[in-house]
Scaffold this motif. Structure first.
Motif, PDB file in Angstrom:
ATOM      1  N   GLN A  64       0.836  -1.209   0.000  1.00  0.00           N
ATOM      2  CA  GLN A  64       0.000   0.000   0.000  1.00  0.00           C
ATOM      3  C   GLN A  64       0.876   1.266   0.000  1.00  0.00           C
ATOM      4  O   GLN A  64       1.851   1.327  -0.730  1.00  0.00           O
ATOM      5  CB  GLN A  64      -0.992  -0.040   1.175  1.00  0.00           C
ATOM      6  N   SER A  65       0.554   2.199   0.873  1.00  0.00           N
ATOM      7  CA  SER A  65       1.247   3.492   0.810  1.00  0.00           C
ATOM      8  C   SER A  65       2.722   3.436   1.164  1.00  0.00           C
ATOM      9  O   SER A  65       3.453   4.384   0.864  1.00  0.00           O
ATOM     10  CB  SER A  65       0.583   4.485   1.763  1.00  0.00           C
ATOM     11  N   LYS A  68       5.252   4.278  -1.433  1.00  0.00           N
ATOM     12  CA  LYS A  68       5.513   5.651  -1.888  1.00  0.00           C
ATOM     13  C   LYS A  68       6.964   6.063  -1.660  1.00  0.00           C
ATOM     14  O   LYS A  68       7.485   6.943  -2.340  1.00  0.00           O
ATOM     15  CB  LYS A  68       4.555   6.623  -1.182  1.00  0.00           C
ATOM     16  N   PHE A  97      -4.903  11.390   3.726  1.00  0.00           N
ATOM     17  CA  PHE A  97      -3.933  11.098   2.670  1.00  0.00           C
ATOM     18  C   PHE A  97      -4.498  11.167   1.254  1.00  0.00           C
ATOM     19  O   PHE A  97      -3.768  11.374   0.299  1.00  0.00           O
ATOM     20  CB  PHE A  97      -3.262   9.731   2.896  1.00  0.00           C
ATOM     21  N   ASN A 117      -1.515  10.587  -1.518  1.00  0.00           N
ATOM     22  CA  ASN A 117      -1.839   9.904  -2.777  1.00  0.00           C
ATOM     23  C   ASN A 117      -1.550  10.754  -4.015  1.00  0.00           C
ATOM     24  O   ASN A 117      -0.937  10.274  -4.971  1.00  0.00           O
ATOM     25  CB  ASN A 117      -3.303   9.463  -2.781  1.00  0.00           C
ATOM     26  N   GLU A 162      -7.526  -2.613  -6.532  1.00  0.00           N
ATOM     27  CA  GLU A 162      -7.084  -1.207  -6.511  1.00  0.00           C
ATOM     28  C   GLU A 162      -7.697  -0.461  -7.696  1.00  0.00           C
ATOM     29  O   GLU A 162      -8.094   0.694  -7.574  1.00  0.00           O
ATOM     30  CB  GLU A 162      -5.555  -1.107  -6.581  1.00  0.00           C
ATOM     31  N   ASN A 169      -8.473   7.926  -6.547  1.00  0.00           N
ATOM     32  CA  ASN A 169      -7.136   8.172  -7.086  1.00  0.00           C
ATOM     33  C   ASN A 169      -7.211   8.674  -8.529  1.00  0.00           C
ATOM     34  O   ASN A 169      -6.423   9.514  -8.947  1.00  0.00           O
ATOM     35  CB  ASN A 169      -6.285   6.909  -6.966  1.00  0.00           C
ATOM     36  N   TYR A 193       0.874   3.326 -10.075  1.00  0.00           N
ATOM     37  CA  TYR A 193       0.499   3.528  -8.668  1.00  0.00           C
ATOM     38  C   TYR A 193      -0.277   2.316  -8.127  1.00  0.00           C
ATOM     39  O   TYR A 193       0.006   1.808  -7.043  1.00  0.00           O
ATOM     40  CB  TYR A 193      -0.329   4.815  -8.544  1.00  0.00           C
ATOM     41  N   ASN A 197       1.113  -0.361  -5.116  1.00  0.00           N
ATOM     42  CA  ASN A 197       0.315  -0.556  -3.899  1.00  0.00           C
ATOM     43  C   ASN A 197       0.053  -2.032  -3.625  1.00  0.00           C
ATOM     44  O   ASN A 197      -0.223  -2.435  -2.508  1.00  0.00           O
ATOM     45  CB  ASN A 197      -1.033   0.150  -4.027  1.00  0.00           C
ATOM     46  N   TYR A 245       1.206  10.608   7.361  1.00  0.00           N
ATOM     47  CA  TYR A 245       0.122  11.521   6.963  1.00  0.00           C
ATOM     48  C   TYR A 245      -0.120  12.588   8.026  1.00  0.00           C
ATOM     49  O   TYR A 245       0.839  13.145   8.553  1.00  0.00           O
ATOM     50  CB  TYR A 245      -1.188  10.757   6.681  1.00  0.00           C
ATOM     51  N   GLY A 262       1.238   2.096   5.681  1.00  0.00           N
ATOM     52  CA  GLY A 262       0.294   1.783   4.613  1.00  0.00           C
ATOM     53  C   GLY A 262      -0.986   1.281   5.247  1.00  0.00           C
ATOM     54  O   GLY A 262      -0.961   0.788   6.394  1.00  0.00           O
ATOM     55  N   ILE A 263      -2.097   1.349   4.509  1.00  0.00           N
ATOM     56  CA  ILE A 263      -3.382   0.979   5.122  1.00  0.00           C
ATOM     57  C   ILE A 263      -3.551  -0.514   5.367  1.00  0.00           C
ATOM     58  O   ILE A 263      -4.523  -0.927   5.984  1.00  0.00           O
ATOM     59  CB  ILE A 263      -4.620   1.490   4.345  1.00  0.00           C
TER      60      ILE A 263
HETATM   61  N1  GLN Z   1      -4.281   1.866  -1.994  1.00  0.00           N
HETATM   62  C1  GLN Z   1      -4.566   2.924  -1.070  1.00  0.00           C
HETATM   63  C2  GLN Z   1      -4.967   4.186  -1.809  1.00  0.00           C
HETATM   64  O1  GLN Z   1      -4.455   4.412  -2.880  1.00  0.00           O
HETATM   65  C3  GLN Z   1      -3.330   3.188  -0.251  1.00  0.00           C
HETATM   66  C4  GLN Z   1      -3.513   4.236   0.773  1.00  0.00           C
HETATM   67  C5  GLN Z   1      -2.672   4.059   1.980  1.00  0.00           C
HETATM   68  O2  GLN Z   1      -2.015   3.028   2.220  1.00  0.00           O
HETATM   69  N2  GLN Z   1      -2.746   5.030   2.835  1.00  0.00           N
HETATM   70  O3  GLN Z   1      -5.752   4.956  -1.330  1.00  0.00           O
END
Ligand code: GLN
Length: 312
Positions: A64-65, A68, A97, A117, A162, A169, A193, A197, A245, A262-263
């Motif tokens: 996930q995040s 980044k 985020f 994001n 996703e 997004n 992206y 993720n 965040y 990450g989420i």
């Molecule tokens: N896949 C999620 C998104 O793009 C990831 C967000 C996250 O991990 N904070 O919103």
């Protein structure tokens, strides 16, 4: 002073497991849906490559995040700091985020930073490569090299989800494209992206990513400088100010070293010149950060005196 050991980490898992009930697992994305709310795992790795761990170390989850940071690192390698931060800012943002309103305010309409994001989507458009596949492979290769784990790969089910769940997004990408604030091909940037993720790994891998950053981009076992140490300074500053965040300030105060979440409930941390830490606890709070994971990081920081602002 506490000594780092598997037993010490096991005690932390037992102590902080009850906190997993205070958060919720993100729903609607396969691979997140099936995560067990009560799981909690931790791995800590030092510069001698000793690794200590406890709890849910065999569960795999999507990055996930936390991805980044790797995309930012490659963009910095490709273009250098000046060019990267022409497209994306380096300021913390006090909103959630995936917020969109900030793209319409301010003087330049750029994303605040590469950890939210919009910023990460913009960063995806900067990474070099002829096709999205080629650009994705560069990111995946970098992760495999950093972790020494050849099995890390994208989870196709998470990737599909996703895309299905990706309208927010998409809104960010197409808005940036329409305003002209960031020159990007929205389709390609989004595809990359969504792919990054969806990369699956385990908590040990997170600790290794953290250690690589903490060690200024040098691979310990190979004794090889993989990326410019300057870029790791930038990355650590961005992680510290924006990696969690709109909870980054709290983490700076309560934990005191750079972290990225990450989420799916993973967080990796770099204790500069000392440790890489990975935590995993899929029960997250409203800001998208692992509740149990945060508790464990606070405790390790206090017990091992790792807050970089503590000079006493
Ligand atoms: N896949 C999620 C998104 O793009 C990831 C967000 C996250 O991990 N904070 O919103």
């Amino acid at each position: 002073m506490v000594r780092l050991s598997n037993d010490y980490l096991k005690e932390l898992i037992t102590e902080y497991k009850p906190y997993t009930t205070k958060g919720e697992v993100m729903t609607g994305i396969p691979g997140l849906d099936e995560l067990n709310q009560n799981d909690l795992g931790v791995a800590v790795m030092d510069l001698n490559h000793n690794i200590y761990s406890a709890g849910a170390t065999d569960v795999s989850f999507s990055l996930q995040s936390a991805s980044k940071v790797i995309s930012l690192l490659i963009a910095l390698e490709d273009l250098g700091k000046e060019k990267v931060f022409q497209s994306v800012g380096m300021e913390p943002m006090g909103d959630f985020f995936n917020t969109i309103s900030h793209l319409e305010s301010g003087d330049v309409h750029r994303p605040f930073n590469p950890m939210v994001n919009a910023g990460a989507i913009a960063i995806c458009s900067l990474i070099k490569g002829d096709t999205v596949e080629e650009r994705f492979d560069r990111i995946l290769m970098m992760l495999k090299t950093i972790t020494g784990n050849e099995n890390i790969d994208m989870d196709p089910d998470v990737y599909e989800a996703e895309k299905v769940k990706g309208d927010r997004n998409r809104a960010l990408a197409y808005y940036m494209s329409s305003s002209g604030a960031v020159a990007l091909n929205p389709q390609d940037a989004l595809d990359l992206y969504f792919r990054i993720n969806s990369i699956r790994l385990q908590v040990h891998d997170l600790a290794k990513i953290g250690l690589f950053i903490a060690n200024g981009g040098r691979l310990i076992e190979q004794n090889k400088q993989l990326v410019s140490p300057d870029h790791l300074n930038t990355i650590q500053a961005i992680m510290m100010t924006s990696g969690m965040y709109n909870e980054s300030g709290t983490f700076a105060v309560e934990v005191g070293f750079p972290c990225k979440s990450g989420i799916s409930g993973g967080i990796f941390s770099a204790v500069p010149g000392r440790y890489g830490i990975g935590v995993f606890g899929p029960a997250i709070n409203q800001k998208g950060n692992s509740v149990g994971g945060a508790k464990i990081l606070q405790r390790i920081s206090a017990d091992l005196n790792l807050n970089i602002f503590n000079q006493t």
